[in-house]
Design a protein around this motif. Structure first.
Motif, PDB file in Angstrom:
ATOM      1  N   HIS A 142      40.321   1.850  60.102  1.00 23.49           N
ATOM      2  CA  HIS A 142      40.291   3.225  60.948  1.00 23.49           C
ATOM      3  C   HIS A 142      40.027   2.688  62.517  1.00 23.49           C
ATOM      4  O   HIS A 142      39.517   1.567  62.536  1.00 23.49           O
ATOM      5  CB  HIS A 142      39.051   3.988  60.789  1.00 23.49           C
ATOM      6  N   TRP A 154      39.502   9.022  62.006  1.00 19.88           N
ATOM      7  CA  TRP A 154      40.205   8.645  62.850  1.00 19.88           C
ATOM      8  C   TRP A 154      41.530   8.035  62.061  1.00 19.88           C
ATOM      9  O   TRP A 154      41.847   7.771  60.791  1.00 19.88           O
ATOM     10  CB  TRP A 154      39.582   7.000  63.107  1.00 19.88           C
ATOM     11  N   CYS A 172      39.602   3.842  66.935  1.00 19.43           N
ATOM     12  CA  CYS A 172      39.427   4.968  67.897  1.00 19.43           C
ATOM     13  C   CYS A 172      39.348   4.357  69.052  1.00 19.43           C
ATOM     14  O   CYS A 172      38.461   3.454  69.322  1.00 19.43           O
ATOM     15  CB  CYS A 172      38.114   5.514  67.470  1.00 19.43           C
TER      16      CYS A 172
END
Length: 96
Positions: free
Chosen positions: A92, A28, A94
């Protein structure tokens, strides 16, 4: 009442390496932000994994949620909140 349930921030503390691998978290993109405070609204569901940082996220009309390094967090689509970054964040993320 149903809407209230779906507007909760879900925090999973220290998920297993296996779980992170299964979700492909390391693939990600990464987002970083210095200490600050700002409003945010999630148009879509976001899952993030904190690599660094200490944050208090307070949903509008909700209870503050503390997230830190090692937390896997799901923010529901449609939620408005305020981010208070107490130490710089690197995560990270998403969108789903």
């Amino acid at each position: 009442m149903e809407i209230e349930q779906t507007m909760k921030i879900k925090v999973e503390h220290n998920p297993s390496e296996e779980r992170l691998k299964e979700m492909q978290v390391k693939s990600w993109p990464i987002w970083t932000k210095e200490e600050s405070e700002f409003p945010w609204t999630y148009d879509t569901t976001e899952i993030c994994y904190l690599l660094e940082g200490d944050v208090i996220v307070t949903p509008d009309n909700g209870e503050p949620v503390e997230i830190k390094k090692g937390d896997l967090v799901t923010f529901p689509a449609g939620m408005s909140c305020t981010w208070k970054i107490r130490s710089a964040v690197r995560k990270h993320y998403c969108f789903q």
